[in-house]
Design a protein around this motif. Sequence first.
Motif, short mmCIF file in Angstrom:
data_model
loop_
_atom_site.label_atom_id
_atom_site.label_comp_id
_atom_site.label_asym_id
_atom_site.label_seq_id
_atom_site.Cartn_x
_atom_site.Cartn_y
_atom_site.Cartn_z
N ALA A 115 0.83 -1.21 0.00
CA ALA A 115 0.00 0.00 0.00
C ALA A 115 0.86 1.26 0.00
N GLU A 116 1.94 1.22 0.74
CA GLU A 116 2.84 2.39 0.78
C GLU A 116 3.46 2.62 -0.59
N ARG A 117 3.83 1.55 -1.27
CA ARG A 117 4.44 1.68 -2.60
C ARG A 117 3.42 2.22 -3.61
N LEU A 118 2.20 1.68 -3.54
CA LEU A 118 1.16 2.12 -4.46
C LEU A 118 0.81 3.58 -4.21
N MET A 119 0.64 3.95 -2.93
CA MET A 119 0.26 5.33 -2.62
C MET A 119 1.37 6.31 -2.98
N ASN A 120 2.61 5.89 -2.77
CA ASN A 120 3.74 6.76 -3.16
C ASN A 120 3.74 7.01 -4.66
N ALA A 121 3.41 5.96 -5.42
CA ALA A 121 3.37 6.11 -6.88
C ALA A 121 2.21 6.99 -7.32
N MET A 122 1.10 6.88 -6.63
CA MET A 122 -0.10 7.63 -7.03
C MET A 122 -0.09 9.07 -6.53
N ARG A 123 0.71 9.36 -5.51
CA ARG A 123 0.66 10.67 -4.86
C ARG A 123 1.26 11.76 -5.75
N LYS A 124 0.51 12.82 -5.93
CA LYS A 124 0.98 13.98 -6.69
C LYS A 124 1.74 14.93 -5.76
N PRO A 125 2.47 15.87 -6.34
CA PRO A 125 3.20 16.84 -5.50
C PRO A 125 2.29 17.60 -4.54
N ASP A 126 1.02 17.81 -4.93
CA ASP A 126 0.11 18.56 -4.06
C ASP A 126 -0.57 17.69 -3.02
N GLY A 127 -0.20 16.41 -2.95
CA GLY A 127 -0.77 15.53 -1.95
C GLY A 127 -2.00 14.78 -2.39
N THR A 128 -2.58 15.12 -3.52
CA THR A 128 -3.71 14.35 -4.05
C THR A 128 -3.16 13.13 -4.78
N TYR A 129 -4.08 12.31 -5.28
CA TYR A 129 -3.66 11.04 -5.86
C TYR A 129 -4.08 10.93 -7.33
N ARG A 130 -3.20 10.35 -8.12
CA ARG A 130 -3.45 10.17 -9.54
C ARG A 130 -4.52 9.12 -9.78
N THR A 131 -5.24 9.27 -10.88
CA THR A 131 -6.15 8.24 -11.35
C THR A 131 -5.37 7.23 -12.17
N TYR A 132 -6.05 6.15 -12.53
CA TYR A 132 -5.42 5.14 -13.38
C TYR A 132 -4.97 5.76 -14.69
N GLU A 133 -5.83 6.58 -15.30
CA GLU A 133 -5.49 7.18 -16.58
C GLU A 133 -4.27 8.07 -16.46
N GLU A 134 -4.17 8.81 -15.36
CA GLU A 134 -3.01 9.69 -15.15
C GLU A 134 -1.74 8.87 -14.94
N MET A 135 -1.87 7.75 -14.23
CA MET A 135 -0.70 6.89 -14.02
C MET A 135 -0.19 6.35 -15.35
N VAL A 136 -1.09 5.88 -16.18
CA VAL A 136 -0.70 5.34 -17.48
C VAL A 136 -0.10 6.43 -18.36
N ALA A 137 -0.73 7.58 -18.35
CA ALA A 137 -0.25 8.68 -19.18
C ALA A 137 1.17 9.10 -18.81
N GLU A 138 1.49 9.01 -17.52
CA GLU A 138 2.82 9.41 -17.05
C GLU A 138 3.80 8.23 -17.02
N GLY A 139 3.34 7.06 -17.47
CA GLY A 139 4.23 5.90 -17.51
C GLY A 139 4.58 5.37 -16.14
N ILE A 140 3.69 5.50 -15.19
CA ILE A 140 3.95 5.03 -13.82
C ILE A 140 3.31 3.65 -13.62
N GLU A 141 4.04 2.75 -13.03
CA GLU A 141 3.56 1.40 -12.78
C GLU A 141 2.30 1.43 -11.90
N THR A 142 1.33 0.57 -12.23
CA THR A 142 0.08 0.53 -11.47
C THR A 142 -0.06 -0.72 -10.60
N LYS A 143 0.91 -1.61 -10.65
CA LYS A 143 0.82 -2.88 -9.93
C LYS A 143 2.04 -3.07 -9.05
#
Length: 972
Positions: free
Chosen positions: A724-752
Motif C-alpha cells: 500500500a505504501e508503494r502504491l500510494m507513493n506512486a499515485m501521490r501527486k506533489p500537491d498531496g492528491t492522488y493520480r487516477t489510473y489514466e493519469e498513471m498510465v499517461a505518465e508511464g507510472i507502474e500501477t501494480k
Amino acid sequence: MKLRKMWFNINGADRMVVCCPEKDTLSDVLRRIGLTSVKVGCGTGVCGSCAVILDKKVVRSCNKKIKAVEEYSKIITLEGIGTPSNLHPLQVAWMNCGAVQCGFCTPGFIVSAYALLLENNNPTREEVRDWFQKTRNVCRCTGYKQLVDAVMAAAKVVRGEAKIEDITFQLPEDNECYGKPVVRPTALSKVTGLADYGEDMAVKMPGETLHVAVAQPRIAHHANILKIDTSEAEKMPGVVKVITYKDILANGGTNQMAEANLHERSTVTLPSRKILCDERIFRYGDVVALAIANTPDQARAAAAKVKVEIEQLPEYLNYLDAVLPDSIRVHDDTPNIFCLQPVLKGVALENADNVIKVLDESAHSVEGSFYSAREPHLSIEGCTVQAYFDEEDCLTFQCKSQGQYTSISRIGNSLGIPRKKLRIVNNFNGASFGWSTNAGDLVLAGAAAVAVNGPVALHMSYEEHQHYSGKRCPSYSNGRAACDENGKITAVEFDIGLDHGAYSWGGDHVIEKPVRFTFFPYHVPHVAGLGRVANTNHTFGTAYRSYGSPQAYTLSEALVDMLAEKAGIDPFDFRWLNIARLGETNINSFPFKDYPMEDMMNKMRPFYEKAVAEAKAADTPEKRRGVGLAWGGFNVTEGGTDQATIILELAPDNMILKYDTWQDLGQGGDIGSLMVTLEALKPMGVTSDRIRLIQNDTKVCPDSGMSAASRSHYMNGHATKIAAERLMNAMRKPDGTYRTYEEMVAEGIETKYEAQYLCTATPVIRIDPNTGVGDPTPAYTYVLNLAEVEVDTATGKTRVIRFVCIYDVGKIGNIDAVSGQAYGGISHSIGFALSEDYSDVKKHTNIAASGVPYIKDIPDEIILIPCDNPRSDGPFGSSGASEAFQSSGHVAVLNAIYNACGVRIYEMPARPEKVKAGLEILAKGGKIEPPQKYFLGSDLYEELENIKANPVVFRGDDMFTALGGSTDERFY
C-alpha cells in the motif's frame, strides 16, 4: 432402472421432475434440478445441512427417500426464502450477526429458522435452541451463539418491531472500519445459497467430466499387499478406467507424496506416504485404487469390486503399543519413535537430574499421567475435489486447501507433472480446522485426471473422508510439578508422547509445541521436559486448530489445579501467584513477548468469584456444580522462515485489486484481507466498495502462506502495508492528491505493486534440538478460560452452563471474525473434553457417532472479554487470532468436573459413563487413582542424558536453505 415422473410445488412453482424412487433421495432430486443450496454433508441425516421444508415440516432431505414423498408436496428451499435483491430478515441477520463463517451449514439453518418463525415469530432464545436441537442442525464453526442472535434479530423485523436497517451494520462515515463488524464480502452468496462448494462445483462441471471413487479396503490397519485385483471392477457399467499405483508410475509419477522432515533429531529418511498403496497398507483409511466412471454411482459401485489380498502384520493402534521394545517398525527406515525434542531450564541445563532434587525438596508436589484423545475435525463438508487441465495445460485442482502453495510442494513430482504446471484454486470451503493442510485428496483426483487426460470429480462419502483424513495427535503424558510453602512453582518435569499415526509429515514440527506450551504462561524456574512423536497404525496426525498445544495443556493445567489443592490455595489465587511477570522467562528460557497476564486475571476475577458463589448456591446431591480455570495461548506465524507476498493493483476503473492466497476456510480470509487493505490505504480515503479481492488461485495470486499458525492477519497485514505504501507513493501527486489510473498510465507510472514481508522484523530463534532453548515466533496470543459445569450424579452426564474467555490478540481487525473464532474454538474445546473421539474406526464413522456437539451441548452464555493490548510490532497493532481459543478450554471443563464432584478425568473424553464410574468409586469411600505411569519408550531422565551425550548440530533458522528446502514446504 425404473424412473418416475413426479410433480412438486417447489418454492411456490409447480415443477416436474424425473427420478428413481428406489434410489433417489429428496436432496438428490433437488440438487439435480439446480437447487444446490441444499448441501449434503454427512449423508446420513445427522448434520442438518440439507434441511428443507416439506409440507410445512423441516426434514433432512439427504435421508428422505423420494419414494416416501407424496406427489404434489410443497417444498421450500433457501432459494425460495430470499434472493440477493430481495433478502429475508433471517438472511440479513445472518450476515450482520456474525453468523456466517464457512457458510456450508448456513442454508440448512436459515431454512430451519424460517420454519420456526412461521410457527412462532416471538421465540425465546431457549426455544430457538430447542428447535435447532430437534432439527439436528450442526454448525462446526460458530459455537451456535451467533445463530441464535440472528434468529432473535430477524424475529423482531418479522414482528414489525424493527426495520431491516436496524439489524444492518452501517459502514462508518469516517471510514474507520478497523475493529468494526464489517460484513464479510462472501456473506451474501452464502446466505442465499449461491456459493458453490465442492460438490456444487462437481454438479456444474462440463458434461465430459468423469467421476472418481476410492477403493478403500478397510480390511486391516497394517498388512503386506499380496495382490490388487481390479478385473471385476473394470467390467462394471460405465467404468472408463480403474487405476492403481502402477498407472501413476507409468505416467511418470513417483506415487510418493513429498515430505520435508527438517528437525535435526528426525530419524525419517524416506517419505512415508504413497498416493495409492503398493506394497503395504499402513492404516484403516488407506486407498489402493481409484475407479473412474461416467457417474458417481458407477464409480462407487466399481470401487467396491476391487479386491485386495493381504498378509496381516502386527497392528499398533496407539502410541503405547508402538513403542514397546518388541514392536516391529511401522516404516522400515525409522524407529517408531522418529523424533525427540527436549526442553531444559535452570538447573536442568547443567544436568537434567538436578530437577529431581528440586522437586523432592519442595514443600508440595503432585504427579499424574494424562491422555488426550484423537480428536476428529468434524467439518460438515468432507473431501471433494475436481481436477482438470486448463487452457494453459496446467493440472488444476478445484479444492479445499489451507495452504495452496504448500499443496503444490506436497504434490511435488508425485504425478509426473512439473510443479510449475500445477495450479490450485480454492472452491468455497465448508471448513477444515486443519485437515486440509494435507494434499492427500488432491493427489488422488490428480492421478485420475492424468490417467484419463481429462476432467474428473472425486467424491468421498463422509465415512470415507473420516477414515482418510488426518486427526489431532493423541497424547500420553507423565508429569510432576512442585511448589514452595508459599505456593510458588519451583520445578516441573514432563514427558509427552504424541501418536502421529501412519505417516510422519509434520511430526518433526508438532513435537516442538509441547516443549513450548506446557506450563504457559507461568514462570517456572527449573524444567526437565521431553516431547516424543511416534508412528502407529492409526490414522495420521495432522494440523488442527491450536496444533500441538492442547496436548500440553492437558497435562499442565491439570497439574496446576492439583498442585493448588495440595498447597491449600484457591486455584485462581494459585495461578495469580505463578503467572509470569515482566522480565520473567518462559520454559524455553526467553522472556515472554507480552505480559498481559495480570490484566487478564483482574478482568476474570469478578466472573470467577460470581461463578464460585453461584455454583455453591446451586449445588445439590443430584446436580453437582463446579468451576474450572485454564490458562492457554498460542504462537503467531511459522517463525523465521515465514513469508507472505501480496499484490495491489490500480485498475482501469480506479478499483484497487488485491491479490493474495489468504485461504478462507470459514475463519474470514475474505474479510481479513479487506480489513487490512482498507486500513493500509486509509490515508488515500479508499472505501470498501473500491476494493476487489482476487484470492486463492495460484495462477494469478502470489504465495501469501498458509492459513495456519494464527499467522494470516499478522503476515498478510504487514505485506499489505508495504504494498500500500508503494502504491500510494506512486499515485501521490506533489500537491498531496492522488493520480487516477489514466493519469498513471499517461505518465508511464507502474500501477501494480508486489510486496513480500519476511518474518524477520522481530528477532526469532528456533528451538534448540538439544536444550529446547529458543524464541521461535515473533508474536503470541493469550487466553484465560473459565468453565461452569453441572454434573448429573445419576448418569454422570456433564453440561457446561457458562463459559468465560478473557483474551488478548492485540488490536482486533474485525470483531465478528475474532468472536466467531472464539465461539467456535470454545465449542470444539467443550466437545474435546466431553465427547469427541476417533479411536474406534468401526464406530466413529460420522459426526454424530464421533461426538460432535449439537446446540444444546454448548452453553448459550459464552462471555468474551478482549484485552486492549496493541502490539508494537504487529500490523496496525494486531497479533493473530483463532488458535488460542482452542488451546486449553477443554481443561477448564475437566477441572470444573473435578471441582463439582471430585472426579478427575485423566483420560479423555469425559463421557458420562466415565464420570459415573468415578462417582461410584467415591461413593464407596475409594480414591480415583491416575493411570499407572505410561511407558513412553524409555525413562525420561535416561533419555535426556542420552540426548546430552549425543548432541546434534543445530542449524538454526538457516536449515531450510541448508537442506535445499523452501518456505512453502514448512508445516506450521
